[in-house]
Write a protein that holds these residues in place. Sequence first.
Motif, PDB file in Angstrom:
ATOM      1  N   SER A  11       1.024  -0.908  -0.052  1.00  0.00           N
ATOM      2  CA  SER A  11      -0.048  -0.033  -0.094  1.00  0.00           C
ATOM      3  C   SER A  11       0.947   1.089  -0.095  1.00  0.00           C
ATOM      4  O   SER A  11       0.642   2.191  -0.673  1.00  0.00           O
ATOM      5  CB  SER A  11      -0.959  -0.142   1.143  1.00  0.00           C
ATOM      6  OG  SER A  11      -1.812  -1.196   1.217  1.00  0.00           O
ATOM      7  N   LEU A  14      -2.682   7.663  -1.376  1.00  0.00           N
ATOM      8  CA  LEU A  14      -3.751   6.722  -1.717  1.00  0.00           C
ATOM      9  C   LEU A  14      -3.368   5.452  -0.867  1.00  0.00           C
ATOM     10  O   LEU A  14      -4.741   4.885  -0.657  1.00  0.00           O
ATOM     11  CB  LEU A  14      -2.966   6.294  -2.985  1.00  0.00           C
ATOM     12  CG  LEU A  14      -3.786   5.140  -3.886  1.00  0.00           C
ATOM     13  CD1 LEU A  14      -5.163   5.554  -4.068  1.00  0.00           C
ATOM     14  CD2 LEU A  14      -3.055   4.683  -5.487  1.00  0.00           C
ATOM     15  N   LEU A  45      -7.113   4.116   1.134  1.00  0.00           N
ATOM     16  CA  LEU A  45      -7.336   2.686   0.940  1.00  0.00           C
ATOM     17  C   LEU A  45      -7.559   2.325   2.382  1.00  0.00           C
ATOM     18  O   LEU A  45      -7.884   0.888   2.766  1.00  0.00           O
ATOM     19  CB  LEU A  45      -6.216   1.828   0.356  1.00  0.00           C
ATOM     20  CG  LEU A  45      -6.198   2.166  -1.062  1.00  0.00           C
ATOM     21  CD1 LEU A  45      -4.962   1.215  -1.840  1.00  0.00           C
ATOM     22  CD2 LEU A  45      -7.362   1.650  -1.970  1.00  0.00           C
ATOM     23  N   GLU A  79      -5.380   2.479   5.038  1.00  0.00           N
ATOM     24  CA  GLU A  79      -4.086   2.045   5.707  1.00  0.00           C
ATOM     25  C   GLU A  79      -3.557   3.043   6.567  1.00  0.00           C
ATOM     26  O   GLU A  79      -3.606   4.381   6.360  1.00  0.00           O
ATOM     27  CB  GLU A  79      -2.855   2.120   4.567  1.00  0.00           C
ATOM     28  CG  GLU A  79      -1.579   1.389   5.099  1.00  0.00           C
ATOM     29  CD  GLU A  79      -1.755  -0.068   5.640  1.00  0.00           C
ATOM     30  OE1 GLU A  79      -1.623  -0.650   6.722  1.00  0.00           O
ATOM     31  OE2 GLU A  79      -2.400  -1.166   4.446  1.00  0.00           O
TER      32      GLU A  79
END
Length: 311
Positions: A195, A202, A206, A208
């Motif tokens: 990730s 990004l 997601l 994370e």
Amino acid sequence: MAASVVVGSRDVGWSDVVAALGGSSDTIGQAAATKRIPRTLLAVVVGAALGLSGAVMQGVTRNPLADPGVLGINMGASLAVVVGIAWFGLFSATAIVWTAIVGAAGAAVFVYAVGSLGRGGATPLKLALAGTATSAALVSFITAIALPRGDIAESVQSWEIGGVGGATFDAIGTVLPFLLVGFAVSLLSARSLNSLALGDELAAGLGERVVLARGTAALGSVLLCGAATAVAGPIGFVGLVVPHLCRLLVGVDHRWLLPFSAIAGGCLLTASDIVGRIVARPSELDVGIVTALIGAPFFISIVRRQKVREL
């Protein structure tokens, strides 16, 4: 590993190896095998730790030049150990390992902080420059501390080169718990590193937790590097070359890259140790010298083929 046990300044037969595994050291061959078995095991675990540590560092910093040696982490661990021995009388194996891990962590934080200054944050170039400068400074500090101490200067100088020649099962047993924790933390960080490779924004999108993911992976890498340095000295280059080679073999997915880097690191260090015993018979070259001699031309050839751009 088999070649590492039987090949060296004196070749050992398989009958001697079997006898050594049974605890016998009556003959010269059996005595040689008895010493080479822990040496081989240490080369495998240290090489695996350095290869995996380098792969994790490159993932955490998104820096293809990241490596325990390039970023000065090895030297941070070395300085902490030398200071502990020279000024505080630390000779316990467990205390030395803890000291090396603290020194490695301190060097990692310092280099990342310095490399993050200015515009653009922690770019690969700034991290490499900060790590190189820090490593050079730490080497000078180590020399300044060790030289006036005649009782430790020779042993420190030999240890700084990096080697596995003095391996014992007791030393492996002392460092193994730290390495196992480092292996577990690093391998469990594979999905997070995938990730992070997409960029912090990004990765956060997601779901994370970027800071936690980066810190956890870095912790695993520091544990591996510090423990490996404590038991074998600051061996360089393994963590730089191995991840690049493994990316050419298995791609950039850290779920494959990390375990392959551990395997390839163990192979490289064990093979380098064998070469060091053969080329200078009846004496031997320390494995830290051989890894540089083997790895540097290989890494240059990768750069010349311009495949690093694809990594």
